[in-house]
Design a protein around this motif. Sequence first.
Motif, PDB file in Angstrom:
ATOM      1  N   PHE A  71     -57.164-124.748  24.322  1.00 22.96           N
ATOM      2  CA  PHE A  71     -58.875-124.545  23.571  1.00 22.96           C
ATOM      3  C   PHE A  71     -59.252-123.666  24.173  1.00 22.96           C
ATOM      4  O   PHE A  71     -60.338-123.107  23.658  1.00 22.96           O
ATOM      5  CB  PHE A  71     -59.077-126.000  24.809  1.00 22.96           C
ATOM      6  N   GLN A  98     -60.136-141.248  20.990  1.00 21.95           N
ATOM      7  CA  GLN A  98     -59.385-139.984  22.480  1.00 21.95           C
ATOM      8  C   GLN A  98     -59.401-139.834  24.039  1.00 21.95           C
ATOM      9  O   GLN A  98     -59.144-139.105  24.119  1.00 21.95           O
ATOM     10  CB  GLN A  98     -58.509-138.672  22.206  1.00 21.95           C
ATOM     11  N   TYR A 158     -61.291-132.603  28.337  1.00 20.99           N
ATOM     12  CA  TYR A 158     -62.348-132.240  27.505  1.00 20.99           C
ATOM     13  C   TYR A 158     -63.392-132.034  28.248  1.00 20.99           C
ATOM     14  O   TYR A 158     -64.369-130.946  27.660  1.00 20.99           O
ATOM     15  CB  TYR A 158     -63.170-133.823  27.314  1.00 20.99           C
ATOM     16  N   TRP A 172     -63.230-134.260  18.293  1.00 25.55           N
ATOM     17  CA  TRP A 172     -62.891-134.889  19.403  1.00 25.55           C
ATOM     18  C   TRP A 172     -62.664-136.016  19.494  1.00 25.55           C
ATOM     19  O   TRP A 172     -64.359-136.878  19.320  1.00 25.55           O
ATOM     20  CB  TRP A 172     -63.089-134.647  21.243  1.00 25.55           C
ATOM     21  N   LYS A 181     -57.329-137.510  29.908  1.00 22.50           N
ATOM     22  CA  LYS A 181     -57.950-136.894  28.815  1.00 22.50           C
ATOM     23  C   LYS A 181     -59.200-136.557  29.227  1.00 22.50           C
ATOM     24  O   LYS A 181     -60.371-135.350  28.164  1.00 22.50           O
ATOM     25  CB  LYS A 181     -58.433-137.792  28.155  1.00 22.50           C
ATOM     26  N   LEU A 221     -65.817-127.760  18.055  1.00 24.93           N
ATOM     27  CA  LEU A 221     -64.667-128.876  18.633  1.00 24.93           C
ATOM     28  C   LEU A 221     -64.692-130.120  17.260  1.00 24.93           C
ATOM     29  O   LEU A 221     -65.775-131.060  17.969  1.00 24.93           O
ATOM     30  CB  LEU A 221     -65.153-128.838  20.429  1.00 24.93           C
ATOM     31  N   GLU A 256     -59.169-131.730  18.650  1.00 25.91           N
ATOM     32  CA  GLU A 256     -57.665-132.344  19.561  1.00 25.91           C
ATOM     33  C   GLU A 256     -56.451-132.464  19.532  1.00 25.91           C
ATOM     34  O   GLU A 256     -55.076-132.146  20.199  1.00 25.91           O
ATOM     35  CB  GLU A 256     -58.863-133.197  20.955  1.00 25.91           C
TER      36      GLU A 256
END
Length: 456
Positions: A418, A440, A450, A436, A446, A434, A397
């Motif tokens: 993404f 975050q 996601y 993350w 955010k 991915l 991310e």
Amino acid sequence: MPLTKAYMQLSDAALCWLETILLERYGYPFVLKWDGDRIRMTLSGASGEICFDTLQSVFSKPNSDFSCGFWDGTAENWQMASEEFLPTPAVTEPPVPLIRKIDAGYVVHYDILGLTYWMLSRQEEVGRTDLDKHGRFPAIASNAYRNGYLGRPIVDEWLNLLGQVIQRQWPALELKRHRFSMKVSHYVDVPSRYGFDGTYRLLRGMAGDLLKRRDWRNMYFRVTSRVNTRSRLYPADPVNSFNWIMDISEQHELTSAFYFISGRTNPRMDATYEIEYPSIRRLMRDVHARGHEIGLHPSYNTYRNPVKIVAEADRLRRVCGEEGILQHEWGGRMHYLRWKHPVTLRGWEAAGMTYDSTLGYADRPGFRCGTCFEYPAFDPVECKALKLRIRPLVAMECSIIGEHYMNSSLGQGARQEFLRLKAACRAVDGCFTLLWHNSQLCSAEKRKLYLDVLSQ
């Protein structure tokens, strides 16, 4: 005939490793043999062959500075995974036709095997000195970035094409089918905003809140968080997003992997917690009890020191064993994506880890290894296959939304980037990996991004 000078490094061990790659991809034990300055691909018990007769010297060297052309496969009646022309690294003007039928089978006038070796073994990165401030080989130095194909899994696209050649040569074969999948992982760099601060750092932060920022509320939160992060992480801590992450993964039938730092080789860059802390032990128990994965996140300066990687892996497994946590496989990813090839690779192998998932770039998302498939590692210096498996990282991310990297907004631009990468993985029936960070996922904005990435 002896091997050509260009291919002295593509040894029998390398060909044997490539045979394993083909077996995993297609489900059949194809045989690769040198025939003068060509490589012949055959199948035991079946007649005919596929011959590769245009081999490229650059694929046996740690080099990025060479040309790249593009080939229109649809013009020759082949199906392409992408609507765009297929990149041909090392060849500016591909011959026409690129694939030709002969009496014995087919001749391919592009070095698919060499490209696969060069990308998957990361031969490109051996001995490089054009590194960033963290000692990493950056995306912007790669041939893929310079020639505009970093956002495409070109090894997978070429192997899909080779699969079509195989089926034309041996039409009775039913090649192995793959299905698109996702793997999500999370660094446990900051499990608590203030809960593991030392006394000096706590007092300094409180003074800053009181005297500089006039933020009484945050000063109170520092103290409350520190007091309440003992046997468990403080539920009101905004970076304590672990239960939310697991809830979302379970809703999407995904397993989250949480990678813990179990050492400190640079106090300024590494985590402030120890994995022996009661609250961290409890977090690991909770992760395991819910069916998710615990993994290793070696500390900042371990990437050039295999002995320290081994020690930190042993420490993590020891603590997990004390908590009754047993796993069939152990994997993880390097802190800051620091990687020196193949030294770091050897550290993971020596630690007896099942897989490493470091190989994605920090400064740009995309396909560092040219693939979104997991595969067995290969040491291009010692020229031998390893037990360790490589699970390439496609997107972190921070690479997309971080101010030090692409710095995309949290809106449509980041979302599209993404989803473009995810679509590229889906086009070749691969795996979208991915990363993350739990820290975050503090804001609603955010979390929405996601969720959009997982859901689309």
